[in-house]
Design an enzyme around this catalytic site. Structure first.
Site, PDB file in Angstrom:
ATOM      1  N   GLY A  51       0.994  -1.293  -0.159  1.00 39.52           N
ATOM      2  CA  GLY A  51      -0.305   0.316  -0.275  1.00 39.52           C
ATOM      3  C   GLY A  51       0.712   1.162   0.120  1.00 39.52           C
ATOM      4  O   GLY A  51       0.041   2.117   0.068  1.00 39.52           O
TER       5      GLY A  51
ATOM      6  N   ASP B 175       3.108  -3.144   3.372  1.00 40.92           N
ATOM      7  CA  ASP B 175       4.703  -2.403   2.911  1.00 40.92           C
ATOM      8  C   ASP B 175       5.811  -3.214   3.059  1.00 40.92           C
ATOM      9  O   ASP B 175       6.148  -3.350   4.281  1.00 40.92           O
ATOM     10  CB  ASP B 175       4.965  -0.970   2.315  1.00 40.92           C
ATOM     11  CG  ASP B 175       4.891  -0.408   0.438  1.00 40.92           C
ATOM     12  OD1 ASP B 175       6.620  -1.467   0.695  1.00 40.92           O
ATOM     13  OD2 ASP B 175       4.099  -0.781   0.168  1.00 40.92           O
TER      14      ASP B 175
ATOM     15  N   ASP C 187       5.899  -8.728   3.224  1.00 39.72           N
ATOM     16  CA  ASP C 187       6.552  -9.384   2.007  1.00 39.72           C
ATOM     17  C   ASP C 187       5.661  -9.994   1.508  1.00 39.72           C
ATOM     18  O   ASP C 187       5.235 -10.865   1.978  1.00 39.72           O
ATOM     19  CB  ASP C 187       8.145 -10.001   2.328  1.00 39.72           C
ATOM     20  CG  ASP C 187       8.835 -10.840   0.705  1.00 39.72           C
ATOM     21  OD1 ASP C 187       7.403 -10.440  -0.224  1.00 39.72           O
ATOM     22  OD2 ASP C 187       9.832 -11.640   0.770  1.00 39.72           O
TER      23      ASP C 187
ATOM     24  N   ARG D 127      -3.235  -2.015  -5.806  1.00 29.93           N
ATOM     25  CA  ARG D 127      -3.197  -0.741  -6.326  1.00 29.93           C
ATOM     26  C   ARG D 127      -2.287  -0.342  -6.412  1.00 29.93           C
ATOM     27  O   ARG D 127      -0.707  -0.854  -5.726  1.00 29.93           O
ATOM     28  CB  ARG D 127      -3.968   0.365  -5.113  1.00 29.93           C
ATOM     29  CG  ARG D 127      -3.970   1.713  -6.001  1.00 29.93           C
ATOM     30  CD  ARG D 127      -4.078   3.189  -5.584  1.00 29.93           C
ATOM     31  NE  ARG D 127      -4.545   3.775  -6.002  1.00 29.93           N
ATOM     32  CZ  ARG D 127      -3.420   5.273  -6.866  1.00 29.93           C
ATOM     33  NH1 ARG D 127      -1.936   4.992  -5.700  1.00 29.93           N
ATOM     34  NH2 ARG D 127      -4.000   5.543  -7.613  1.00 29.93           N
TER      35      ARG D 127
ATOM     36  N   HIS E 102       1.078  -4.847 -11.809  1.00 31.74           N
ATOM     37  CA  HIS E 102       1.755  -3.985 -13.420  1.00 31.74           C
ATOM     38  C   HIS E 102       3.490  -3.380 -12.875  1.00 31.74           C
ATOM     39  O   HIS E 102       3.677  -3.686 -14.121  1.00 31.74           O
ATOM     40  CB  HIS E 102       1.343  -2.737 -13.661  1.00 31.74           C
ATOM     41  CG  HIS E 102       1.488  -1.421 -13.089  1.00 31.74           C
ATOM     42  ND1 HIS E 102       1.681   0.183 -13.333  1.00 31.74           N
ATOM     43  CD2 HIS E 102       2.170  -1.297 -11.811  1.00 31.74           C
ATOM     44  CE1 HIS E 102       1.964   0.530 -12.570  1.00 31.74           C
ATOM     45  NE2 HIS E 102       2.655   0.201 -11.330  1.00 31.74           N
TER      46      HIS E 102
HETATM   47  C1  LIG Z   1       4.208   1.570  -7.263  1.00 33.58           C
HETATM   48  S1  LIG Z   1       3.874   0.613  -5.993  1.00 33.58           S
HETATM   49  C2  LIG Z   1       2.118   1.439  -5.479  1.00 33.58           C
HETATM   50  C3  LIG Z   1       2.105   1.769  -4.215  1.00 33.58           C
HETATM   51  C4  LIG Z   1       0.731   1.750  -3.474  1.00 33.58           C
HETATM   52  N1  LIG Z   1      -0.120   0.753  -3.323  1.00 33.58           N
HETATM   53  C5  LIG Z   1      -0.158   3.382  -4.209  1.00 33.58           C
HETATM   54  O1  LIG Z   1      -1.041   2.818  -4.893  1.00 33.58           O
HETATM   55  O2  LIG Z   1       0.875   4.001  -4.526  1.00 33.58           O
HETATM   56  C6  LIG Z   1       4.923  -0.192  -4.811  1.00 33.58           C
HETATM   57  C7  LIG Z   1       4.590  -0.582  -3.840  1.00 33.58           C
HETATM   58  O3  LIG Z   1       4.958  -2.393  -3.808  1.00 33.58           O
HETATM   59  C8  LIG Z   1       6.309  -2.103  -2.919  1.00 33.58           C
HETATM   60  N2  LIG Z   1       6.519  -3.330  -3.054  1.00 33.58           N
HETATM   61  C9  LIG Z   1       7.427  -3.930  -3.520  1.00 33.58           C
HETATM   62  N3  LIG Z   1       7.915  -4.952  -3.300  1.00 33.58           N
HETATM   63  C10 LIG Z   1       7.496  -5.467  -2.412  1.00 33.58           C
HETATM   64  C11 LIG Z   1       6.666  -6.800  -1.271  1.00 33.58           C
HETATM   65  N4  LIG Z   1       8.069  -7.563  -1.820  1.00 33.58           N
HETATM   66  N5  LIG Z   1       6.076  -6.356  -0.624  1.00 33.58           N
HETATM   67  C12 LIG Z   1       5.632  -5.894  -0.122  1.00 33.58           C
HETATM   68  N6  LIG Z   1       5.557  -4.544  -0.681  1.00 33.58           N
HETATM   69  C13 LIG Z   1       5.952  -4.081  -2.017  1.00 33.58           C
HETATM   70  C14 LIG Z   1       6.748  -0.589  -2.446  1.00 33.58           C
HETATM   71  O4  LIG Z   1       7.850  -0.991  -1.374  1.00 33.58           O
HETATM   72  C15 LIG Z   1       5.463   0.162  -2.329  1.00 33.58           C
HETATM   73  O5  LIG Z   1       5.100   0.867  -2.683  1.00 33.58           O
END
Ligand SMILES: C[S@@+](CC[C@H](N)C(=O)[O-])C[C@H]1O[C@@H](n2cnc3c(N)ncnc32)[C@H](O)[C@@H]1O
Length: 475
Positions: free
Chosen positions: A283, A305, A336, A352, A356
């Site tokens: 998130g 996150d 994770d 969200r 992608h």
């Molecule tokens: C593109 S951002 C989207 C954030 C949020 N959902 C939004 O809509 O603004 C992707 C998110 O995935 C998180 N992320 C990446 N790898 C992750 C993992 N293995 N477990 C949990 N979160 C992760 C990143 O830290 C980042 O906050």
């Protein structure tokens, strides 16, 4: 012998579309006694109101698509293609303007603008080089050259303004994006990391070691930045803390590019039962789940996150919605999403802008972890772009919401330039992490492989930067 097809009819058809759309916009504005904002006036939410209603946005789409197609039809190919080849310099110029705070400096200077010597002095860079960069932007309608070498903000350039005093920014540039809408933060990410990554895209796809890869650390990003870490891990290195901060604030910036509260639409939040839990998986700072929690008091939120991001989330909620934190309506979990999901059988798992980021191989792991923790009534809400083919797709679908209205001929089936955003973001995701923006059938197949059934799709209008919403339920 066939008669050669004349392009004049195409030109005329496009001009007719332009004419019709302008007439509709004039009528829409007149019916509300609104003035369509002139391009030279700085951006304000009030002046933009005339642009944000559907009866202006939809003809606006026609204008964007038809104008771009008209340019492609009328300009000599050598010029169109050479300018496409040079377009990276427009991106690089935008980055410089944001990095040396030109929009903030020009806001303080006022409508008469400022000579480039004075703009450049404030950030100690070459005035003549800055002038050339600003002139390239002004030629693309970002800034206005009001007299030789004197620049002023216009509607587009004022959108880059963080609203902060220049003196405060110069004293502590690392705080430039704190508490802002985040729009220039996301643009700085795109014009910095994004531009460098784009430079290695072709090499990475042509390299037999990486061409077929689905790994997040075998990408153009890895070639560009000389690292074997994925972008998400790399940005957590201590030396990249400013980039992490910028990226996190920038993700919130995406919220400001759509009408406020759009997360509340096209999903039945209201009818969730009292105490329902929304898990905002990956998130970020939880800025979207905060909007839901504020609007629907019967919901509770878990923001998940990576550890370093979750500390930003806690601070964000404490400053924006302390009542929810005190009442225990929100929990923050470092988690994770490739490992087993700790929250069992919630009402909603929200992803969200997550799927992608990942190739199918990894998106499937995320979806399967959520499916293993889902209860019979858990809904999966995915918010991402959905891409269309650039031609007519005759395949039929029986998912509510997937009927497509084609734009008028001779526009492209996917609205061309008016619907271009998902295709750019798709290739950006490819370069950054081997991620992908998907078609609806692609999502449907992926969901099924992970034990979810796609039940509803809400397409976002392409005139906004909003993404589609896809709802799935356990099979
Ligand atoms: C593109 S951002 C989207 C954030 C949020 N959902 C939004 O809509 O603004 C992707 C998110 O995935 C998180 N992320 C990446 N790898 C992750 C993992 N293995 N477990 C949990 N979160 C992760 C990143 O830290 C980042 O906050």
């Amino acid at each position: 012998m066939t008669t050669p097809k004349s392009s004049a009819s195409e030109l005329r058809a496009l001009v007719d579309l332009l004419n019709g759309a302008v007439t509709q916009i004039e009528a829409a504005c007149a019916s509300r006694s609104q003035i369509f904002p002139p391009s030279d006036d700085p951006f304000t939410l009030e002046s933009e109101a005339a642009r944000m209603s559907p009866d202006v946005l939809l003809p606006g789409n026609i204008i964007v698509a038809a104008a771009q197609q008209l340019i492609a039809a009328v300009r000599i190919p050598a010029l169109t293609l050479t300018l496409t080849g040079l377009s990276a310099y427009r991106t690089a110029s935008l980055r410089l303007a944001i990095s040396v705070h030109v929009s903030e400096i020009l806001r303080e200077a006022g409508p008469q603008g400022l000579h480039v010597n004075e703009i450049a002095t404030k950030t100690k860079i070459s005035p003549s080089k800055l002038a050339r960069v600003l002139r390239l932007l002004a030629t693309n309608h970002i800034y206005k050259e009001v007299a030789p070498d004197v620049f002023a903000n216009n509607r587009l350039s004022s959108f880059l303004d963080t609203g902060k005093p220049v003196a405060a920014i110069l004293e502590a540039p690392e705080n430039k994006f704190d508490g802002t809408s985040g729009i220039s933060a996301v643009l700085e990410h795109l014009t910095d990391e994004g531009l460098k990554v784009s430079g290695y895209l072709a090499e990475t796809i042509m390299d037999p070691h990486t061409s077929l890869s689905e790994e997040a650390n075998e990408t153009a990003f890895n070639k560009a930045f000389g690292t074997t870490l994925s972008g998400f891990a790399w940005v957590e290195l201590p030396e990249n803390h400013l980039r992490l901060k910028r990226f996190t604030i920038g993700m919130k910036g995406t919220q400001n590019m759509v009408p406020p509260g759009i997360i509340l639409e096209n999903f039945d939040w209201k009818n969730l039962s009292k105490g329902s839990v929304l898990v905002d998986v990956g998130g970020g700072i939880g800025h979207e789940s905060l909007v839901v929690a504020r609007a629907h008091e019967h919901t509770n939120v878990v923001v998940q996150d990576r550890g370093p991001v979750i500390s930003h989330a806690t601070k964000y909620w404490e400053s924006q919605f302390p009542e929810a934190v005190k009442a225990g309506r929100v929990k923050f979990q470092a988690h994770d999403f490739f490992t087993p999901q700790p929250v069992k059988e919630p009402a909603v798992f929200m992803l969200r802008h997550i799927l992608h980021d990942w190739s199918d191989k990894y998106a499937l792991i995320i979806l399967k972890q959520l499916r293993a923790a889902a209860g019979p009534h858990t809904q999966l809400l995915v918010i991402d772009y959905t891409v269309q083919y650039a031609c007519v797709d005759a395949s039929t679908r029986d998912i509510p919401g997937t009927e497509i209205q084609l734009p008028p001929a001779p526009l492209l089936a996917n609205q061309g330039a008016a619907g271009a955003m998902p295709y750019y973001v798709d290739v950006h995701m490819m370069g950054m992490a081997n991620g992908i923006e998907r078609t609806v059938p692609h999502f449907q197949k992926l969901f099924e492989q992970a034990g979810w059934r796609l039940s509803q799709v809400f397409y976002a209008p392409s005139s906004l930067l909003e993404n589609s919403k896809l709802v799935a339920v356990p099979i």
